[in-house]
Design an enzyme around this catalytic site. Structure first.
Site, PDB file in Angstrom:
ATOM      1  N   CYS A  96       0.726  -1.163  -0.040  1.00 35.58           N
ATOM      2  CA  CYS A  96       0.171   0.093   0.097  1.00 35.58           C
ATOM      3  C   CYS A  96       1.003   1.215   0.012  1.00 35.58           C
ATOM      4  CB  CYS A  96      -1.007  -0.092   1.096  1.00 35.58           C
ATOM      5  SG  CYS A  96      -2.292   1.184   1.079  1.00 35.58           S
ATOM      6  N   HIS A 183      -3.675  -5.277   0.800  1.00 38.64           N
ATOM      7  CA  HIS A 183      -3.073  -5.944   2.036  1.00 38.64           C
ATOM      8  C   HIS A 183      -2.955  -7.297   1.975  1.00 38.64           C
ATOM      9  CE1 HIS A 183      -2.453  -1.949   4.012  1.00 38.64           C
ATOM     10  NE2 HIS A 183      -3.822  -1.349   3.166  1.00 38.64           N
ATOM     11  N   GLU A 185      -1.627  -9.003   4.693  1.00 38.92           N
ATOM     12  CA  GLU A 185      -1.562  -9.485   5.878  1.00 38.92           C
ATOM     13  C   GLU A 185      -2.919  -9.655   6.624  1.00 38.92           C
ATOM     14  OE1 GLU A 185      -0.907  -6.619   4.470  1.00 38.92           O
ATOM     15  OE2 GLU A 185      -1.346  -4.911   6.046  1.00 38.92           O
ATOM     16  N   GLY A 238       0.480 -14.004  38.527  1.00 43.45           N
ATOM     17  CA  GLY A 238      -0.561 -14.926  38.274  1.00 43.45           C
ATOM     18  C   GLY A 238      -1.069 -14.896  37.013  1.00 43.45           C
ATOM     19  N   GLY A 239      -0.445 -13.963  36.038  1.00 43.43           N
ATOM     20  CA  GLY A 239      -0.875 -13.998  34.561  1.00 43.43           C
ATOM     21  C   GLY A 239       0.325 -14.745  33.815  1.00 43.43           C
ATOM     22  N   VAL A 240      -0.009 -14.970  32.644  1.00 36.73           N
ATOM     23  CA  VAL A 240       0.795 -15.775  31.555  1.00 36.73           C
ATOM     24  C   VAL A 240       2.254 -15.122  31.553  1.00 36.73           C
ATOM     25  CG1 VAL A 240      -0.326 -14.836  29.606  1.00 36.73           C
ATOM     26  CG2 VAL A 240       0.873 -17.126  29.719  1.00 36.73           C
ATOM     27  N   SER A 242       4.405 -13.278  33.361  1.00 34.50           N
ATOM     28  CA  SER A 242       5.321 -13.376  34.174  1.00 34.50           C
ATOM     29  C   SER A 242       5.300 -14.936  34.634  1.00 34.50           C
ATOM     30  CB  SER A 242       4.721 -12.776  35.745  1.00 34.50           C
ATOM     31  OG  SER A 242       3.661 -13.405  36.018  1.00 34.50           O
TER      32      SER A 242
END
Ligand code: XMP
Length: 527
Positions: A96, A183, A185, A238-240, A242
């Site tokens: 583009c 585009h 993608e 507790g998150g993915v 970390s």
């Protein structure tokens, strides 16, 4: 503070040696281009559009993709790449705006097109032995442009056209330079992935060697070199992100890792227990759990404004973390689960785009004054790649697929003043939402599901008595990137069960509403 440079810049051949650079001209799709290239097992990195030729050479890319962008190439001050980049013999694909720029630099002309094209368009492919191998003569493509290439120099050949765009794809006769007006993608270009595959394999000659497993080995090797015999502190949330950071570090340095979990009293139900359980199942290393519930509650007393809540939680977090960290001997490094979108969105990448895309609100960021060097093993990865890596490292599905949770925790879901009692009500309601979504088998297809406690009372009737209790909002969204989101069309029975259970089981709530706002104009969180 420092971070590890890309391994290719340190001179060792590695899994990054088949690298494609994506020059970002301000497109909303630059990240998507990088992801699509990585799906071909080729490492893609987003860099500034005006990256200097010597920096390009230092990266030793196999190919360069110029993204789209909102500007017009003929406007004064429009972003440009260094022209030398087109002459290096490295294959270039302009998409583009990127196509308009390369054709203009190489002698063509770009103009505002009489017929602007937005959306799905039929494209007639004339053919190309490399870029369009296996692509049908007619295929749908996604267009989004007001300008188009009006004329190319004689050095270019036309490869495709649409009804209103005579030059929908071009190739230079001598240089390995291609342009696509559409585009490839986006998923609305059904053969787009194949075209990008052709570019990286047929044009750039990549074999597709980049694998997450190799990435993990390489990252472990680099971290060992960086860290030596020192100790590393890693905050667990507790998150993915970390969890994966800690798992990688544990593989790299084992018992030199110390983790800190700050219980700020704003965690979800049973979160502290589950983090401790997951941690002790996976690691035999040092875990510090800081009970800071009172400290955070005291700091939050009387605060109602969302920004003030965030600031106050941020300060309290830093203080707690600092206090705990000073108890850990020989700690020189701090590990953070920074991801690639955080790096490029904050404009922090050495070659990253200048614009700050997201005004992010993470209160977990720790200031330089702590004096640690940073270890950020995930800073080259996207979220879905982090999840895959988590699975490869043997983390349980529960951790890997957990919905994101904001740093300031339940405080930004407890509208109005944050008190212990109100947090308890919210925590119970939230647990019911998540349990019911999981029981209905919908947890994986929703991106985030939670409860919000509103500062609103309404009249109800329970048994024979009149009540005047709190209202809870249920929020459930699906999204790919958390920048935009739509509310989930949950089945009515699931909503009914959530509502009945909350009203019956959570004392102090007599009304449940379902949030049916999309982002934008709303946001995912209420504060
Ligand atoms: P919004 O509400 O901006 O949220 O649509 C987008 C995503 O970001 C999360 N979020 C945060 N994460 N600190 C965080 O670490 C924060 O202050 C914060 N605020 C929002 C939100 O949960 C969603 O996933």
């Amino acid at each position: 503070m420092s971070h590890v440079p890309p391994a290719s810049l340190t001179g060792s051949p590695d899994v990054f040696d088949e690298r494609v650079l994506v020059l970002d001209f301000g497109s909303q799709y630059a990240q998507l281009i990088a992801r699509r290239v990585r799906e071909q097992n080729v490492y893609a990195e987003i860099v500034r559009h005006d990256i200097a030729p010597e920096r390009v050479r230092a990266h030793r890319p196999r190919g360069i993709i110029l993204s789209g962008g909102p500007s017009s190439v003929y406007e004064p001050g429009a972003p440009r790449c260094h022209p030398e980049i087109l002459q290096m013999g490295i294959p270039v694909l302009g998409i583009c705006y990127g196509m308009q720029l390369v054709t203009q630099i190489l002698g063509g002309q770009v103009a505002n097109s009489p017929a602007r094209e937005y959306g799905r368009t039929r494209c007639f492919i004339q053919g190309d032995p490399h870029l369009f191998v296996g692509i049908m003569d007619q295929t749908d493509v996604w267009m989004s442009h007001g300008d188009q290439v009006a004329r190319v120099s004689e050095d270019f050949v036309s490869l495709a056209h649409t009804e209103t765009c005579p030059l929908a794809a071009v190739r230079h006769r001598r240089l390995p330079v291609y342009g696509l007006q559409f585009h490839p993608e986006v998923t609305h270009t059904p053969q787009g992935s194949r075209i990008l595959h052709n570019f990286v394999t047929m044009v750039c000659g990549c074999e597709g060697r980049w694998r997450l497993g190799d990435f993990a080995r390489e990252a472990i090797h680099r971290m060992r070199r960086q860290i030596g015999g020192a100790r590393v502190i890693c905050g667990l949330s507790g998150g993915v992100d970390s969890a994966v950071t800690a798992a990688l570090l544990y593989k790299a340095i084992g018992r030199q890792l110390s983790c800190i979990l700050v219980n700020n009293g704003l965690l979800r139900k049973a979160e502290q227990e589950s983090v401790i359980a997951e941690f002790s199942n996976h690691f035999q290393t040092d875990l510090h759990v800081v009970d800071a519930r009172d400290r955070f509650l005291t700091a939050l007393a009387g605060i109602v404004h969302p920004d003030q809540k965030r600031r106050c939680i941020g300060h309290a977090f830093i203080e707690c973390f600092k206090q705990e960290a000073t108890k850990i001997e020989n700690a020189r490094f701090l590990a953070q689960g920074t991801l690639y979108p955080d790096v490029i969105e904050s404009g922090a990448a050495p070659d990253g785009p200048a614009a700050t895309i997201k005004l992010h609100h993470n209160v977990g960021g720790l200031p330089d004054e702590l004096g640690f060097e940073l270890v950020e093993p995930l800073r080259d990865l996207f979220k879905d790649e982090v999840r895959k890596l988590g699975l490869e490292l043997g983390l349980p599905d529960d951790v890997v697929w957990r919905h994101p949770f904001p740093g300031p925790g339940l405080a930004v879901r407890c509208l109005g003043e944050v008190t212990r009692e109100r947090l308890d009500v919210l925590r119970e309601a939230d647990a019911i939402v998540v349990q019911e979504i999981k029981a209905a088998g919908l947890y994986l297809e929703t991106s985030q599901a939670f409860a919000v406690l509103l500062p609103v009372q309404s009249v109800g009737v329970m048994g024979d008595a009149r009540t005047y209790d709190d209202a809870v909002a249920v929020r459930c969204v699906h999204t790919d990137d958390f920048m935009t989101a739509d509310w989930s069309r949950l089945p009515a029975e699931v909503l009914a069960r959530i509502s009945t259970r909350i009203i019956n089981e959570v004392r102090g709530v007599n009304r449940v509403c379902y949030d049916i706002s999309s982002k934008p104009p709303a946001t995912i969180e209420w504060e």
